[in-house]
Design an enzyme around this catalytic site. Sequence first.
Site, PDB file in Angstrom:
ATOM      1  NE  ARG A  90     -22.747   6.676   4.316  1.00  0.00           N
ATOM      2  CZ  ARG A  90     -22.537   7.885   4.767  1.00  0.00           C
ATOM      3  NH1 ARG A  90     -21.370   8.206   5.295  1.00  0.00           N
ATOM      4  NH2 ARG A  90     -23.489   8.788   4.716  1.00  0.00           N
ATOM      5  CE1 TYR A 115     -25.494   8.184  -0.895  1.00  0.00           C
ATOM      6  CE2 TYR A 115     -24.117   7.200   0.798  1.00  0.00           C
ATOM      7  CZ  TYR A 115     -25.198   7.123  -0.057  1.00  0.00           C
ATOM      8  OH  TYR A 115     -25.984   6.006  -0.057  1.00  0.00           O
ATOM      9  CB  CYS A 117      -8.222  -0.425 -10.650  1.00  0.00           C
ATOM     10  SG  CYS A 117      -7.049  -0.028 -11.899  1.00  0.00           S
ATOM     11  CE1 TYR A 121     -28.431   2.598   5.237  1.00  0.00           C
ATOM     12  CE2 TYR A 121     -27.720   4.345   6.693  1.00  0.00           C
ATOM     13  CZ  TYR A 121     -28.716   3.548   6.181  1.00  0.00           C
ATOM     14  OH  TYR A 121     -30.006   3.700   6.626  1.00  0.00           O
TER      15      TYR A 121
END
Length: 443
Positions: A330, A334, A361, A390
Amino acid sequence: MYLHGTSKINDQGHLEIGGVDATRLVAEYGTPLYVFDEALVRGRCREFVEAFKASGLKFQVAYASKAFCVMAMCRIVDEEGMSLDVVSDGELYTALQAGFPADRIHFHGNNKTIDELEMAIDAKIGCFVVDNFIELQMLDAIAGEKRQKVKILLRITPGVEAHTHEYISTGQTDSKFGFDMGNGSAFRAVQEASQLRNVELLGVHSHIGSQIFEVEGFRMAAEKVAGFAVQVRKEIGVTFKVINLGGGFGIRYVNEDSPLPVAVYVKAITDAIKDNFGSNDFPMPEIWVEPGRSIVGDAGTTLYTVGTTKDIPGVRKYVAVDGGMTDNPRPALYDAVYEAMLANRATEQPTEVVSIAGKCCESGDMLIWDLNLPKVNSGDVLAVSCTGAYNYAMASNYNRIRRPGVIFVKDGQSDLVVKRETFENIVGNDIIPARMKQLSETV
Ligand SMILES: Cc1ncc(COP(=O)(O)O)c(C=O)c1O
Ligand SMILES: N[C@@H](CCCC[NH3+])C(=O)O
């Protein structure tokens, strides 16, 4: 770090969740580890159900399983008497394997395949949320072949823009989801659906987005849907029995977030329904919602072990943990922000500002920028809060990193609900073609 649910600092100066010391969990299960506070999950389910009961309306609260879908979670949702929203054959399969009652499953998605539709019809699920004209025709045809009549809602986009990240905002006209109200396609969809022989049109669905902190968007969506419902009833005599207003209720990730209590969201929605329906013009419909994040989000904590650090004097100190974007994509997706603490030294005062890096990486694999912590050492346990929604659901095997295990904690007990992936899992689906040197020949 804000302590959600049953999380607290215990007498040993450690983070404790569900009555279990986080350091004990690390010793027993290793890291990274997703820890779910089961009492908080169940508490959230009950807050929704109780708030709807208080409204006096008929309702269904369908947990949006995309937020976190594992069999044990499906069991909780069933035990709490809720319905379940799935968006793929994988989620449907998980629910069915967990023994979730099919008639309380709702199937979403903007591109359900023929196989998925068949699987769901065969399972006799409760409702399909139809997204587009192709699906409507396909569903009617397949249901006809199987001599079944299936219940549907039509997903409509009401033209309400939720104030949230653009990638998780879905109610606006320019969206891949649903029939648009503004350009008349929602009206045509109702006309079409009401004439099909193998579908029963229950009503409409609208979902305006995710991580929403205000009630205004929900109110506006309810009003728009109501206006549409009245128009449809007047012009083509179709009456919606169900209005589904989706999910999207925000949670507190960090101090700046100001979610409303569940009861406030629910009251705003049920009041908006009562204000707009229930007259002679339109009988009171049943109201359905689909919370995901607000059921599991703040009940999840991820535990990591600190590994290396890199200090760039005058610039930044990086502290690397044994997970990252593979278990929580996330922040990279976002710019999501999180709070964290040292679970093994929870009472110590912060003395330095560090940035938490993952082990992938990838320069963008950063979990938290500029976090105040006590001086961090290798081997410390970092707890990142609010990772229930999520995170596991969007985890990947990038860099061939094994997905962590998941445990539920409650009343001093911990239970493994998803095992940590093994190296065998990592290569489990790999095949070396026969024309290449085989394993026996490589040694
Ligand atoms: C159709 C639909 N319903 C429910 C949800 C669950 O949303 P949230 O997790 O924000 O409650 C989503 C995700 O945004 C969704 O797309
Ligand atoms: N995956 C998003 C939410 C999407 C909701 C699904 N429509 C997030 O992590 O915030």
